[in-house]
Design a protein around this motif. Structure first.
Motif, mmCIF file in Angstrom:
data_model
loop_
_atom_site.group_PDB
_atom_site.id
_atom_site.type_symbol
_atom_site.label_atom_id
_atom_site.label_comp_id
_atom_site.label_asym_id
_atom_site.label_seq_id
_atom_site.Cartn_x
_atom_site.Cartn_y
_atom_site.Cartn_z
ATOM 1 N N ALA A 13 0.728 -1.318 -0.031
ATOM 2 C CA ALA A 13 -0.054 -0.018 0.046
ATOM 3 C C ALA A 13 0.972 1.309 -0.156
ATOM 4 O O ALA A 13 0.696 2.120 -0.698
ATOM 5 C CB ALA A 13 -0.950 0.070 1.337
ATOM 6 N N GLY A 14 1.766 1.187 1.044
ATOM 7 C CA GLY A 14 2.799 2.485 0.951
ATOM 8 C C GLY A 14 3.577 2.453 -0.348
ATOM 9 O O GLY A 14 3.658 3.827 -0.702
ATOM 10 N N LEU A 70 2.577 1.981 -3.620
ATOM 11 C CA LEU A 70 1.362 2.230 -4.309
ATOM 12 C C LEU A 70 1.186 3.822 -4.321
ATOM 13 O O LEU A 70 1.181 4.408 -5.234
ATOM 14 C CB LEU A 70 0.336 1.536 -4.456
ATOM 15 C CG LEU A 70 0.143 0.221 -4.870
ATOM 16 C CD1 LEU A 70 -0.907 -0.915 -4.640
ATOM 17 C CD2 LEU A 70 0.866 -0.069 -6.457
ATOM 18 N N VAL A 71 1.105 4.064 -2.988
ATOM 19 C CA VAL A 71 1.003 5.611 -2.668
ATOM 20 C C VAL A 71 2.258 6.433 -3.038
ATOM 21 O O VAL A 71 2.240 7.401 -3.716
ATOM 22 C CB VAL A 71 0.634 5.811 -1.108
ATOM 23 C CG1 VAL A 71 0.781 7.333 -0.760
ATOM 24 C CG2 VAL A 71 -0.721 5.280 -0.975
ATOM 25 N N GLY A 72 3.427 5.781 -2.966
ATOM 26 C CA GLY A 72 4.571 6.180 -3.637
ATOM 27 C C GLY A 72 4.826 6.547 -4.912
ATOM 28 O O GLY A 72 5.366 7.404 -5.376
ATOM 29 N N LEU A 126 2.222 6.691 -7.061
ATOM 30 C CA LEU A 126 1.422 7.702 -7.577
ATOM 31 C C LEU A 126 2.208 9.327 -7.180
ATOM 32 O O LEU A 126 2.189 10.195 -8.095
ATOM 33 C CB LEU A 126 0.224 7.701 -7.024
ATOM 34 C CG LEU A 126 -0.804 6.520 -6.982
ATOM 35 C CD1 LEU A 126 -2.045 6.482 -6.412
ATOM 36 C CD2 LEU A 126 -0.895 6.412 -8.472
ATOM 37 N N VAL A 127 2.934 9.412 -6.026
ATOM 38 C CA VAL A 127 3.272 10.727 -5.688
ATOM 39 C C VAL A 127 4.496 10.934 -6.505
ATOM 40 O O VAL A 127 4.885 11.979 -6.981
ATOM 41 C CB VAL A 127 3.646 10.779 -4.036
ATOM 42 C CG1 VAL A 127 4.353 11.877 -3.773
ATOM 43 C CG2 VAL A 127 2.442 10.646 -3.388
ATOM 44 N N VAL A 137 6.070 10.977 2.186
ATOM 45 C CA VAL A 137 5.481 9.491 1.854
ATOM 46 C C VAL A 137 6.765 8.500 1.997
ATOM 47 O O VAL A 137 6.529 7.515 2.687
ATOM 48 C CB VAL A 137 4.811 9.382 0.492
ATOM 49 C CG1 VAL A 137 4.724 8.074 0.209
ATOM 50 C CG2 VAL A 137 3.809 10.154 0.182
ATOM 51 N N VAL A 182 6.310 5.882 4.911
ATOM 52 C CA VAL A 182 6.295 4.324 4.858
ATOM 53 C C VAL A 182 7.463 3.588 5.558
ATOM 54 O O VAL A 182 7.365 2.508 6.250
ATOM 55 C CB VAL A 182 6.677 4.401 3.261
ATOM 56 C CG1 VAL A 182 6.852 2.543 2.900
ATOM 57 C CG2 VAL A 182 5.218 4.395 2.600
ATOM 58 N N MET A 198 7.518 1.820 -5.795
ATOM 59 C CA MET A 198 7.753 3.261 -6.222
ATOM 60 C C MET A 198 8.775 3.616 -7.359
ATOM 61 O O MET A 198 8.315 4.493 -8.441
ATOM 62 C CB MET A 198 8.430 4.073 -5.066
ATOM 63 C CG MET A 198 7.520 4.001 -3.712
ATOM 64 S SD MET A 198 8.182 5.158 -2.331
ATOM 65 C CE MET A 198 7.526 4.501 -0.902
#
Length: 300
Positions: free
Chosen positions: A13-14, A16-18, A20-21, A50, A54, A226
């Motif tokens: 999850a971290g 995937l967020v990273g 996108l950022v 982020v 993480v 990422m």
């Protein structure tokens, strides 16, 4: 919910967020004409926050009271469920694909007037070691699944492949890029993967550090996700995905086995005279008098 599920889930999850950022940062954090970073860009601070969040979350979740896996690689990483075994084997397949692509890229690169290829020879070495690492992951996983003794030399091959992976990218692209932000996340992913692989291999040589191994393996998996935001070459993409699957599977297996009661692994009856348990497969001696001969993955 068990840590063996929570920890990889948080890492994915971290990551995937990273990812996108990171895409936003690459699109809006640099000047269009020069490629230089924009001072004080919000996307830069978002990327830093982020990444730090993480890493910190994974460290906090990995801490706690752990078993002492003294010279016992099998007891720590045995993949006793289908998802764990499948994840490790998926990593092996992707590493093999990355190895073939690295070899093909090096062999297909043009030559200079002096007859040298424009791609570094490190890519050829990376291809060979990636194939060996894939084979090692497969053999070790199959041996552990059957409760058979392993050759611990295979456990360190992925780490050496990561060393050449860093060298190949450094000579090919990173050294020529003046802006660190353009390649920092891929570099961190490869560097953390190398450290994680050696920490995993250390369990076979009496160097078990559960909290550190869990944290670095999970962080490497997150940063490898990422790194995919950078639009990497196919060989690198396969290697980042392969390391992500392999390291997250190893972290999940370690967390799962760490939560079990203290017990000898399935291969324990083979420990006393196992030629495949010592480094490079050297034959050990007999167990000391008065002991039960149980020293998993390392002869007395």
């Amino acid at each position: 919910m068990r840590k063996s599920v929570i920890l990889p889930g948080v890492a994915v999850a971290g990551g995937l967020v990273g990812l996108l950022v990171r895409r936003v940062y690459l699109a809006h954090g640099f000047e269009a004409g020069t490629g230089l970073p924009i001072s004080g860009a919000l996307s830069l601070w978002a990327m830093v926050l982020v990444s730090a969040a993480v890493a910190a979350a994974l460290l906090v979740l990995s801490r706690g009271k752990h078993r002492k896996f003294d010279q016992c690689y099998t007891g720590a990483f045995s993949p006793d469920t289908t998802p764990l075994l499948s994840g490790a084997l998926a990593g092996a397949v992707l590493l093999a694909i990355g190895g073939f692509l690295a070899l093909a890229a090096w062999a297909g690169s043009p030559r200079t007037l002096l007859g040298q290829r424009t791609m570094s020879i490190a890519w050829a070495g990376l291809g060979v070691l990636s194939l060996l690492a894939a084979a090692g992951i497969y053999f070790v996983a199959q041996k552990m699944r059957r409760g058979a003794p392993i050759l611990t030399a295979w456990a360190v091959v992925p780490g050496f492949a990561c060393c050449l992976w860093i060298m190949a990218n450094y000579y090919q692209s990173w050294a020529e890029e003046p802006v660190l932000g353009q390649y920092l996340i891929p570099m961190l992913g490869a560097l953390l993967s190398m450290i994680a692989c050696f920490l995993v291999g250390g369990f076979a040589f009496g160097k078990a550090r559960v909290t550190l191994t869990l944290t670095v393996c999970l962080a490497a998996g997150a940063f490898n996700i990422m790194a995919l935001a950078d639009g990497l070459p196919l060989a690198d993409t396969a290697l980042y995905l392969g390391m992500m699957f392999y390291l997250l599977s190893m972290a999940a297996a370690l967390a799962r086995n760490d939560a079990k009661p203290e017990a000898p692994p399935a291969c324990a009856p083979n420990c006393a005279g196992c030629p495949g348990c010592a480094p490079m497969g050297t034959q050990g001696g007999q167990p000391p008098a008065g002991t039960d001969g149980h020293t998993p993955d390392q002869p007395q």
